[in-house]
Structure formats: C-alpha cells, structure tokens
Scaffold this motif. Sequence first.
Motif, PDB file in Angstrom:
ATOM      1  N   GLN A  13      -0.122 -10.879   0.354  1.00  0.00           N
ATOM      2  CA  GLN A  13       0.752 -11.857  -0.294  1.00  0.00           C
ATOM      3  C   GLN A  13       2.041 -11.184  -0.765  1.00  0.00           C
ATOM      4  N   ALA A  14       3.077 -11.964  -0.882  1.00  0.00           N
ATOM      5  CA  ALA A  14       4.344 -11.462  -1.399  1.00  0.00           C
ATOM      6  C   ALA A  14       4.114 -10.804  -2.760  1.00  0.00           C
ATOM      7  N   GLY A  15       4.761  -9.669  -2.944  1.00  0.00           N
ATOM      8  CA  GLY A  15       4.569  -8.899  -4.158  1.00  0.00           C
ATOM      9  C   GLY A  15       3.481  -7.854  -4.063  1.00  0.00           C
ATOM     10  N   GLY A  16       2.694  -7.914  -3.008  1.00  0.00           N
ATOM     11  CA  GLY A  16       1.603  -6.978  -2.829  1.00  0.00           C
ATOM     12  C   GLY A  16       2.045  -5.662  -2.216  1.00  0.00           C
ATOM     13  N   SER A  17       1.059  -4.811  -1.947  1.00  0.00           N
ATOM     14  CA  SER A  17       1.329  -3.471  -1.441  1.00  0.00           C
ATOM     15  C   SER A  17       0.420  -3.154  -0.256  1.00  0.00           C
ATOM     16  N   LEU A  18       0.901  -2.275   0.601  1.00  0.00           N
ATOM     17  CA  LEU A  18       0.118  -1.721   1.694  1.00  0.00           C
ATOM     18  C   LEU A  18       0.531  -0.266   1.884  1.00  0.00           C
ATOM     19  N   ARG A  19      -0.396   0.518   2.427  1.00  0.00           N
ATOM     20  CA  ARG A  19      -0.049   1.876   2.843  1.00  0.00           C
ATOM     21  C   ARG A  19      -0.389   2.041   4.312  1.00  0.00           C
ATOM     22  N   LEU A  20       0.639   2.318   5.084  1.00  0.00           N
ATOM     23  CA  LEU A  20       0.456   2.577   6.504  1.00  0.00           C
ATOM     24  C   LEU A  20       0.246   4.072   6.725  1.00  0.00           C
ATOM     25  N   SER A  21      -0.557   4.383   7.718  1.00  0.00           N
ATOM     26  CA  SER A  21      -0.785   5.772   8.115  1.00  0.00           C
ATOM     27  C   SER A  21      -0.389   5.954   9.568  1.00  0.00           C
ATOM     28  N   CYS A  22       0.031   7.153   9.893  1.00  0.00           N
ATOM     29  CA  CYS A  22       0.373   7.519  11.262  1.00  0.00           C
ATOM     30  C   CYS A  22      -0.313   8.835  11.576  1.00  0.00           C
ATOM     31  N   ALA A  23      -1.395   8.771  12.328  1.00  0.00           N
ATOM     32  CA  ALA A  23      -2.150   9.965  12.682  1.00  0.00           C
ATOM     33  C   ALA A  23      -1.606  10.540  13.984  1.00  0.00           C
ATOM     34  N   VAL A  24      -1.291  11.822  13.951  1.00  0.00           N
ATOM     35  CA  VAL A  24      -0.685  12.495  15.100  1.00  0.00           C
ATOM     36  C   VAL A  24      -1.694  13.459  15.712  1.00  0.00           C
ATOM     37  N   SER A  25      -1.796  13.463  17.024  1.00  0.00           N
ATOM     38  CA  SER A  25      -2.666  14.399  17.719  1.00  0.00           C
ATOM     39  C   SER A  25      -1.929  15.006  18.896  1.00  0.00           C
ATOM     40  N   GLY A  26      -2.394  16.158  19.344  1.00  0.00           N
ATOM     41  CA  GLY A  26      -1.799  16.826  20.490  1.00  0.00           C
ATOM     42  C   GLY A  26      -0.811  17.915  20.138  1.00  0.00           C
ATOM     43  N   GLN A 116       1.871   2.796  18.908  1.00  0.00           N
ATOM     44  CA  GLN A 116       1.771   1.436  19.443  1.00  0.00           C
ATOM     45  C   GLN A 116       2.092   0.374  18.409  1.00  0.00           C
ATOM     46  N   GLY A 117       2.096   0.733  17.155  1.00  0.00           N
ATOM     47  CA  GLY A 117       2.473  -0.200  16.111  1.00  0.00           C
ATOM     48  C   GLY A 117       1.288  -0.817  15.395  1.00  0.00           C
ATOM     49  N   THR A 118       1.547  -1.269  14.173  1.00  0.00           N
ATOM     50  CA  THR A 118       0.557  -1.981  13.380  1.00  0.00           C
ATOM     51  C   THR A 118       1.239  -3.182  12.736  1.00  0.00           C
ATOM     52  N   GLN A 119       0.567  -4.326  12.779  1.00  0.00           N
ATOM     53  CA  GLN A 119       1.160  -5.573  12.286  1.00  0.00           C
ATOM     54  C   GLN A 119       1.060  -5.658  10.770  1.00  0.00           C
ATOM     55  N   VAL A 120       2.174  -5.997  10.159  1.00  0.00           N
ATOM     56  CA  VAL A 120       2.212  -6.294   8.727  1.00  0.00           C
ATOM     57  C   VAL A 120       2.717  -7.713   8.571  1.00  0.00           C
ATOM     58  N   THR A 121       1.937  -8.533   7.889  1.00  0.00           N
ATOM     59  CA  THR A 121       2.314  -9.920   7.663  1.00  0.00           C
ATOM     60  C   THR A 121       2.289 -10.191   6.163  1.00  0.00           C
ATOM     61  N   VAL A 122       3.407 -10.669   5.642  1.00  0.00           N
ATOM     62  CA  VAL A 122       3.525 -10.952   4.217  1.00  0.00           C
ATOM     63  C   VAL A 122       3.683 -12.456   4.046  1.00  0.00           C
ATOM     64  N   SER A 123       2.742 -13.050   3.349  1.00  0.00           N
ATOM     65  CA  SER A 123       2.785 -14.497   3.142  1.00  0.00           C
ATOM     66  C   SER A 123       3.491 -14.822   1.826  1.00  0.00           C
ATOM     67  N   SER A 124       4.144 -15.981   1.817  1.00  0.00           N
ATOM     68  CA  SER A 124       4.905 -16.376   0.616  1.00  0.00           C
ATOM     69  C   SER A 124       4.052 -17.165  -0.340  1.00  0.00           C
TER      70      SER A 124
END
Length: 124
Positions: A13-26, A116-124
């Motif tokens: 929801q709007a006002g909320g928080s998320l933490r994205l991670s990006c794991a690297v290999s190789g 490849q990306g990760t979807q973030v959707t924030v609802s109002s």
Amino acid sequence: QVQLVESGGGLVQAGGSLRLSCAVSGRSLRGYSMAWFRQAPGNEREYVAAINPSGSNANYADSVKDRFMISRDNAKNTGYLRMNSLKPEDTAVYFCALRTSIYLDRTVAAYDYWGQGTQVTVSS
C-alpha cells in the motif's frame, strides 16, 4: 558469466516499504558499480540509484531521494534497495545492473549486466 537475480518485489500500500535484493553470481561484486533502474508499462527504463564498488558513494534520482536507500554487501555478493514511503507512481519492474567502473552513471547504456527484474506494485 555474471548473473543477477532480483527479489523482494510485491504488492504494497502507499506509504509502505519494501527491500529489494540483487544476488550476483559468477563474479565478485567488488569490482562493479551497481545501479537500480525501473520501468513502468509504456515508459522507458529510468534510473533510480547507483552505488560505487566500495559502497562509499551513492547517487539517487530526484524522484526517490530521501525515500530510497541503495546499499551493498560485497561479502554476500548482494546489493539492496530499501524503498520507504512508497507512492503509486513507484509502480514498475525494478532491475539491478552492474558496470565495470568505479564511476557512477545514470544511463542504461553504461551498464554491462542486467537482471530480469522484480515487480513492485504500490496501491493507493
């Protein structure tokens, strides 16, 4: 072969928080600057934030400054994007990217490797 895998996206929801991670290999993450970009439907991919290899310098798009924080843990070969005070206009697919330079750059073409990306959707 360098591979990047994003995770942590979702619906919030709007006002909320998320933490994205990006794991690297190789390869070790230590030699790369890392950035986050995002792309909403019908829009071009846009810069969000970048951090240098040591983590001592970061840069942000004006639209996310003071709300988002980029960080990295080279020992874990992982980068992060903490997103606070999320707005509906933050809705997009979020991509992490690496470039073999100590200098930060805001352009898509400057980056050599992409996840490849990760979807973030924030609802109002």
